[in-house]
Design a protein around this motif. Structure first.
Motif, PDB file in Angstrom:
ATOM      1  N   GLY A 278       0.809  -1.213   0.000  1.00 14.26           N
ATOM      2  CA  GLY A 278       0.000   0.000   0.000  1.00 14.26           C
ATOM      3  C   GLY A 278       0.840   1.260   0.000  1.00 14.26           C
ATOM      4  O   GLY A 278       0.463   2.274  -0.608  1.00 14.26           O
ATOM      5  N   MET A 279       2.001   1.216   0.671  1.00 16.19           N
ATOM      6  CA  MET A 279       2.887   2.374   0.705  1.00 16.19           C
ATOM      7  C   MET A 279       3.324   2.764  -0.704  1.00 16.19           C
ATOM      8  O   MET A 279       3.272   3.948  -1.077  1.00 16.19           O
ATOM      9  CB  MET A 279       4.127   2.068   1.555  1.00 16.19           C
ATOM     10  CG  MET A 279       5.163   3.181   1.574  1.00 16.19           C
ATOM     11  SD  MET A 279       6.763   2.656   2.246  1.00 16.19           S
ATOM     12  CE  MET A 279       7.391   1.682   0.866  1.00 16.19           C
ATOM     13  N   TYR A 280       3.774   1.785  -1.483  1.00 12.05           N
ATOM     14  CA  TYR A 280       4.206   2.076  -2.852  1.00 12.05           C
ATOM     15  C   TYR A 280       3.094   2.757  -3.642  1.00 12.05           C
ATOM     16  O   TYR A 280       3.312   3.732  -4.364  1.00 12.05           O
ATOM     17  CB  TYR A 280       4.619   0.782  -3.565  1.00 12.05           C
ATOM     18  CG  TYR A 280       5.990   0.277  -3.202  1.00 12.05           C
ATOM     19  CD1 TYR A 280       7.117   0.714  -3.884  1.00 12.05           C
ATOM     20  CD2 TYR A 280       6.170  -0.643  -2.185  1.00 12.05           C
ATOM     21  CE1 TYR A 280       8.389   0.234  -3.567  1.00 12.05           C
ATOM     22  CE2 TYR A 280       7.423  -1.125  -1.849  1.00 12.05           C
ATOM     23  CZ  TYR A 280       8.538  -0.679  -2.552  1.00 12.05           C
ATOM     24  OH  TYR A 280       9.793  -1.150  -2.229  1.00 12.05           O
ATOM     25  N   LEU A 281       1.878   2.234  -3.499  1.00 13.68           N
ATOM     26  CA  LEU A 281       0.759   2.728  -4.292  1.00 13.68           C
ATOM     27  C   LEU A 281       0.298   4.107  -3.820  1.00 13.68           C
ATOM     28  O   LEU A 281       0.062   5.009  -4.623  1.00 13.68           O
ATOM     29  CB  LEU A 281      -0.383   1.716  -4.206  1.00 13.68           C
ATOM     30  CG  LEU A 281      -1.370   1.698  -5.371  1.00 13.68           C
ATOM     31  CD1 LEU A 281      -0.645   1.485  -6.692  1.00 13.68           C
ATOM     32  CD2 LEU A 281      -2.402   0.605  -5.153  1.00 13.68           C
ATOM     33  N   LEU A 282       0.175   4.273  -2.512  1.00 19.82           N
ATOM     34  CA  LEU A 282      -0.291   5.551  -1.966  1.00 19.82           C
ATOM     35  C   LEU A 282       0.669   6.690  -2.298  1.00 19.82           C
ATOM     36  O   LEU A 282       0.242   7.806  -2.611  1.00 19.82           O
ATOM     37  CB  LEU A 282      -0.472   5.428  -0.449  1.00 19.82           C
ATOM     38  CG  LEU A 282      -1.738   4.702   0.015  1.00 19.82           C
ATOM     39  CD1 LEU A 282      -1.584   4.225   1.453  1.00 19.82           C
ATOM     40  CD2 LEU A 282      -2.952   5.614  -0.101  1.00 19.82           C
ATOM     41  N   GLU A 283       1.951   6.401  -2.215  1.00 23.58           N
ATOM     42  CA  GLU A 283       2.918   7.462  -2.520  1.00 23.58           C
ATOM     43  C   GLU A 283       2.925   7.790  -4.012  1.00 23.58           C
ATOM     44  O   GLU A 283       3.027   8.950  -4.405  1.00 23.58           O
ATOM     45  CB  GLU A 283       4.308   7.060  -2.033  1.00 23.58           C
ATOM     46  CG  GLU A 283       4.405   7.029  -0.516  1.00 23.58           C
ATOM     47  CD  GLU A 283       5.833   6.991  -0.007  1.00 23.58           C
ATOM     48  OE1 GLU A 283       6.059   7.419   1.147  1.00 23.58           O
ATOM     49  OE2 GLU A 283       6.740   6.533  -0.744  1.00 23.58           O
ATOM     50  N   GLN A 284       2.817   6.763  -4.865  1.00 23.30           N
ATOM     51  CA  GLN A 284       2.898   6.988  -6.303  1.00 23.30           C
ATOM     52  C   GLN A 284       1.648   7.659  -6.858  1.00 23.30           C
ATOM     53  O   GLN A 284       1.738   8.571  -7.677  1.00 23.30           O
ATOM     54  CB  GLN A 284       3.122   5.647  -7.024  1.00 23.30           C
ATOM     55  CG  GLN A 284       3.256   5.782  -8.538  1.00 23.30           C
ATOM     56  CD  GLN A 284       3.465   4.444  -9.219  1.00 23.30           C
ATOM     57  OE1 GLN A 284       3.536   3.407  -8.569  1.00 23.30           O
ATOM     58  NE2 GLN A 284       3.558   4.462 -10.534  1.00 23.30           N
ATOM     59  N   TRP A 285       0.482   7.225  -6.402  1.00 23.93           N
ATOM     60  CA  TRP A 285      -0.762   7.700  -7.004  1.00 23.93           C
ATOM     61  C   TRP A 285      -1.440   8.825  -6.217  1.00 23.93           C
ATOM     62  O   TRP A 285      -1.986   9.737  -6.809  1.00 23.93           O
ATOM     63  CB  TRP A 285      -1.737   6.539  -7.174  1.00 23.93           C
ATOM     64  CG  TRP A 285      -1.439   5.706  -8.384  1.00 23.93           C
ATOM     65  CD1 TRP A 285      -0.381   5.839  -9.241  1.00 23.93           C
ATOM     66  CD2 TRP A 285      -2.221   4.615  -8.887  1.00 23.93           C
ATOM     67  NE1 TRP A 285      -0.444   4.897 -10.236  1.00 23.93           N
ATOM     68  CE2 TRP A 285      -1.563   4.127 -10.053  1.00 23.93           C
ATOM     69  CE3 TRP A 285      -3.387   3.994  -8.478  1.00 23.93           C
ATOM     70  CZ2 TRP A 285      -2.043   3.062 -10.798  1.00 23.93           C
ATOM     71  CZ3 TRP A 285      -3.879   2.931  -9.217  1.00 23.93           C
ATOM     72  CH2 TRP A 285      -3.211   2.459 -10.365  1.00 23.93           C
TER      73      TRP A 285
ATOM     74  N   SER B  63     -10.507   1.889  16.869  1.00 21.16           N
ATOM     75  CA  SER B  63     -10.184   2.830  15.797  1.00 21.16           C
ATOM     76  C   SER B  63     -11.248   3.919  15.679  1.00 21.16           C
ATOM     77  O   SER B  63     -12.412   3.728  16.037  1.00 21.16           O
ATOM     78  CB  SER B  63     -10.055   2.093  14.462  1.00 21.16           C
ATOM     79  OG  SER B  63      -9.030   1.128  14.516  1.00 21.16           O
ATOM     80  N   ASP B  64     -10.820   5.069  15.159  1.00 21.91           N
ATOM     81  CA  ASP B  64     -11.759   6.171  14.923  1.00 21.91           C
ATOM     82  C   ASP B  64     -12.591   5.923  13.672  1.00 21.91           C
ATOM     83  O   ASP B  64     -13.748   6.330  13.592  1.00 21.91           O
ATOM     84  CB  ASP B  64     -10.980   7.483  14.780  1.00 21.91           C
ATOM     85  CG  ASP B  64     -10.184   7.813  16.035  1.00 21.91           C
ATOM     86  OD1 ASP B  64     -10.802   8.218  17.031  1.00 21.91           O
ATOM     87  OD2 ASP B  64      -8.951   7.639  16.013  1.00 21.91           O
ATOM     88  N   TYR B  65     -11.978   5.289  12.678  1.00 24.95           N
ATOM     89  CA  TYR B  65     -12.661   4.937  11.435  1.00 24.95           C
ATOM     90  C   TYR B  65     -12.325   3.477  11.138  1.00 24.95           C
ATOM     91  O   TYR B  65     -11.242   2.998  11.472  1.00 24.95           O
ATOM     92  CB  TYR B  65     -12.198   5.808  10.258  1.00 24.95           C
ATOM     93  CG  TYR B  65     -11.962   7.258  10.610  1.00 24.95           C
ATOM     94  CD1 TYR B  65     -13.018   8.155  10.707  1.00 24.95           C
ATOM     95  CD2 TYR B  65     -10.667   7.732  10.843  1.00 24.95           C
ATOM     96  CE1 TYR B  65     -12.800   9.481  11.020  1.00 24.95           C
ATOM     97  CE2 TYR B  65     -10.439   9.054  11.166  1.00 24.95           C
ATOM     98  CZ  TYR B  65     -11.508   9.929  11.266  1.00 24.95           C
ATOM     99  OH  TYR B  65     -11.290  11.241  11.586  1.00 24.95           O
ATOM    100  N   VAL B  66     -13.243   2.780  10.484  1.00 24.82           N
ATOM    101  CA  VAL B  66     -13.009   1.371  10.154  1.00 24.82           C
ATOM    102  C   VAL B  66     -13.408   1.103   8.709  1.00 24.82           C
ATOM    103  O   VAL B  66     -14.498   1.493   8.280  1.00 24.82           O
ATOM    104  CB  VAL B  66     -13.815   0.416  11.067  1.00 24.82           C
ATOM    105  CG1 VAL B  66     -13.431  -1.037  10.772  1.00 24.82           C
ATOM    106  CG2 VAL B  66     -13.588   0.738  12.524  1.00 24.82           C
ATOM    107  N   VAL B  67     -12.528   0.454   7.969  1.00 23.28           N
ATOM    108  CA  VAL B  67     -12.859  -0.080   6.650  1.00 23.28           C
ATOM    109  C   VAL B  67     -12.759  -1.600   6.767  1.00 23.28           C
ATOM    110  O   VAL B  67     -11.671  -2.140   6.985  1.00 23.28           O
ATOM    111  CB  VAL B  67     -11.921   0.454   5.559  1.00 23.28           C
ATOM    112  CG1 VAL B  67     -12.190  -0.269   4.234  1.00 23.28           C
ATOM    113  CG2 VAL B  67     -12.095   1.959   5.381  1.00 23.28           C
TER     114      VAL B  67
ATOM    115  N   LEU C 213      -8.522   0.682  -3.017  1.00 18.84           N
ATOM    116  CA  LEU C 213      -9.670   1.581  -2.964  1.00 18.84           C
ATOM    117  C   LEU C 213      -9.330   2.868  -2.214  1.00 18.84           C
ATOM    118  O   LEU C 213      -9.717   3.968  -2.638  1.00 18.84           O
ATOM    119  CB  LEU C 213     -10.855   0.880  -2.290  1.00 18.84           C
ATOM    120  CG  LEU C 213     -11.517  -0.254  -3.079  1.00 18.84           C
ATOM    121  CD1 LEU C 213     -12.586  -0.939  -2.225  1.00 18.84           C
ATOM    122  CD2 LEU C 213     -12.123   0.256  -4.375  1.00 18.84           C
ATOM    123  N   LEU C 214      -8.610   2.738  -1.100  1.00 17.45           N
ATOM    124  CA  LEU C 214      -8.185   3.933  -0.360  1.00 17.45           C
ATOM    125  C   LEU C 214      -7.305   4.825  -1.229  1.00 17.45           C
ATOM    126  O   LEU C 214      -7.425   6.063  -1.204  1.00 17.45           O
ATOM    127  CB  LEU C 214      -7.428   3.516   0.910  1.00 17.45           C
ATOM    128  CG  LEU C 214      -8.260   2.946   2.060  1.00 17.45           C
ATOM    129  CD1 LEU C 214      -7.347   2.417   3.150  1.00 17.45           C
ATOM    130  CD2 LEU C 214      -9.198   4.004   2.629  1.00 17.45           C
TER     131      LEU C 214
END
Length: 608
Positions: free
Chosen positions: A312-319, A386-390, A415-416
């Motif tokens: 997820g790190m790779y994707l979140l940073e890239q996109w 948690s404050d939010y849950v997916v 999705l995130l």
């Protein structure tokens, strides 16, 4: 990580307890036992090894008169896995029996005190110490509830316990701190267990117990109160929507292979309601209270969930262009991390009960940070903290080695990324649109691909089942998959394997390469393929054999090609992941290993 169950009702208790333990055996299988009231008093029957060993002992006993009792399947922490250390434990007076999941950290201090008072011990466990402390206070107080409150307010650590009193049959008391415990509410019967599948054939109505809560059940009633002062707690009864069939093998040889083949449905379920049919957008109403996209993210997880977070790190940073740091939860909780107030913590856990991840959540919240829980189990501790849950919507995962849970975590992280990439305006609209369209057709593509993947895994497993070690190589998005592929192989086949970023191989591991040390490379068609190809030439120059997971048409000459269908961008991950899982499965199955319950492991790691 042990499995516990308690029952009070109208049925013969021991068969209910044993069947519940069978559905909890993924949580531990070093030993098992049950405790109940027999015609001649409190009876405890336990056995070293798997549940079948307990079955053999129970077959020689008359166990059908009892209508209440407790049961346990153990993953050893204190004391070796033998019969004296198995649960339930009995106090020195012979009146109480108790089962326990967790670790009592100050048990040695209490044990020293009890020894000085003449108490004798039959095991090496911290559980027996806590039980005898309860027994001591019961003699002083005269009633179970104040005795439990005194004892539990004194101990430090994590626990889910259930106590059975021979002088008060038909009642079970239980309590929890940092270990899972759920109440099942039936008609003329009530249940306690570490996990819902233990009692799911009898009721879908559940009450999720919180840290510091104590519960008393009998056949017709239940009450929840605070351990601290025995004040009553109002609880809501929830209804579980999935049924017991979801936790059965469905004709497959192992749960693991069933769960690998469930991944198309897992993706579909995770996407359900989250992809707008009329617009090209992701809808995550769970995050409506979170304004915009986070400025930075800290992902905290363990094991397979850590690998998902790294992906997820790779994707979140890239996109999405959001800075991301990924932490192993067992390290994060003991660091003194510098956390910016604008940081969002994402805690990933399949079970929602992982002790180190929960500790990481508490550390973050102490510093005033918001936490997004990414987990599979509704009402789990991670979800509640948690404050939010997916929710990842993977359904129950029984095999100890996680497969479909990771697939669901990757889907949710994608999705995130699409959601926040749209919020930040950093994601190319064409990539966004193409990925959404690809996601919609992904379950069908994977469904068609899985049988061929298994056939190829079957062939390669027979070729390489005699290997002593494996090196898994990947770059970019496929580096976390290399880590996961190696983890799966060593988890279930016991073959040593290491995952490496392919570019790092020449900084040490290349010294291991020889004709008997194979490499498994993830070499799919992306921008880094030429770099991976170059790394594999380095392996070949040292006579190392290579399995390469790749795409048709790519210029790659290796010992064994494994061609998978093409998919755009990160969607290729969802075809590569089951290939890695299937290879590990076929190797382990060919070697005759216990695929669903590998040695020394447990499904939900609820202790440090």
């Amino acid at each position: 990580m042990c499995g516990i169950i308690g029952y009070c009702g109208h049925r013969p208790a021991v068969p209910v307890l044993v069947e519940g333990l069978r559905r909890l055996e993924y949580r531990g299988y070093d030993s098992a036992g049950v405790g109940f009231l027999h015609t001649d008093g409190l009876k405890v029957i336990k056995a070293k090894g798997k549940l079948c060993e307990l079955d053999k002992k129970l077959a020689q006993e008359n166990v059908f008169n009892a209508t209440s009792g407790i049961g346990h399947t153990r993953w050893a922490t204190h004391g070796e896995p033998n019969e004296p250390n198995a649960h339930p434990h009995v106090d020195h007076t012979g009146r109480l029996a108790m089962i326990h999941n967790g670790i009592i950290e100050n048990y040695q201090e209490i044990k020293k005190e009890l020894l000085a008072e003449g108490v004798t011990f039959k095991s090496e466990t911290d559980t027996e110490v806590l039980l005898n402390l309860i027994s001591k206070y019961l003699q002083e107080e005269g009633e179970m509830l104040p005795a439990l409150s005194r004892a539990l307010n004194r101990v430090e650590g994590a626990y889910a316990i259930a106590v059975f009193d021979a002088q008060n049959p038909g009642v079970v008391h239980a309590a929890r701190v940092s270990s899972p415990l759920v109440l099942g509410v039936g008609t003329g019967e009530n249940f306690l267990a570490s996990d819902i599948p233990a009692f799911l054939p009898y009721t879908r109505d559940v009450v999720f117990l919180e840290d510091g809560e104590l519960v008393r059940i009998d056949a017709s009633s239940w009450q929840v109160m605070r351990v601290r002062d025995l004040s009553p707690v109002e609880k809501k009864v929830d209804t579980i929507t999935w049924d017991v069939q979801a936790a059965q093998k469905g004709g497959h040889k192992h749960f693991m292979i069933k769960e690998i083949f469930e991944q198309p449905k897992v993706i579909q379920d995770c996407l359900c309601g989250r992809l707008a049919t009329d617009l090209d957008e992701v809808r995550l109403p769970e995050l409506d209270c979170l304004e915009g996209a986070p400025k930075r993210i800290h992902i905290v997880a363990c094991g397979t969930s850590f690998h998902a977070g790294l992906w997820g790190m790779y994707l979140l940073e890239q996109w999405a262009r959001i800075p991301v740091q990924v932490e192993i939860a067992s390290e994060f909780r003991y660091r003194d991390p510098i956390l910016d107030p604008d940081t969002l913590i994402i805690a990933i856990s399949q079970s929602g009960e992982t002790a180190d991840t929960l500790a990481g959540i508490k550390l973050a919240k102490q510093q005033g940070l918001k936490v997004l829980g990414l987990c599979n189990v509704v009402g789990s501790s991670v979800a509640r903290e948690s404050d939010y849950v997916v929710y990842t919507q993977a359904g129950p995962e029984i095999s100890v080695a996680s497969t479909k849970a990771m697939c669901s975590q990757l889907t949710a992280l994608l999705l995130l990324t699409l959601h926040w990439g749209s919020k930040t305006g950093k994601l190319d609209p064409k990539i966004h649109r193409d990925t959404l369209h690809g996601l919609r057709s992904l379950p069908e593509l994977l469904e068609k691909t899985l049988p061929a993947l298994r056939d190829r895994a079957f062939e390669l497993a027979r070729e390489y089942s005699d290997a002593d070690s494996f090196l898994y190589l990947g770059r970019g998005l496929y580096y976390p998959l290399a880590l996961e592929g190696a983890l799966k192989l060593k988890e279930i086949s016991y073959i040593h394997a290491e995952g490496y970023a392919a570019g790092e191989m020449k900084h040490g591991p290349i010294a291991l390469i020889d004709p008997k040390f194979p490499s498994f490379a993830i070499a799919l068609d992306d921008d880094l393929f030429p770099k991976v190809k170059s790394n594999l030439v380095e392996v070949q120059a040292r006579s190392g054999e290579i399995i390469a997971l790749t795409n048709v048409g790519l210029d790659l000459e290796v010992d064994h090609r494994w061609d998978v269908p093409r998919a755009s961008g990160p969607l290729a991950t969802f075809l590569a992941l089951p290939a890695l899982q299937l290879f590990a499965y076929e190797v382990a199955d060919y070697l005759g290993k216990d695929v669903d319950q590998p040695r020394n492991l447990a499904k939900s790691v609820t202790v440090e």
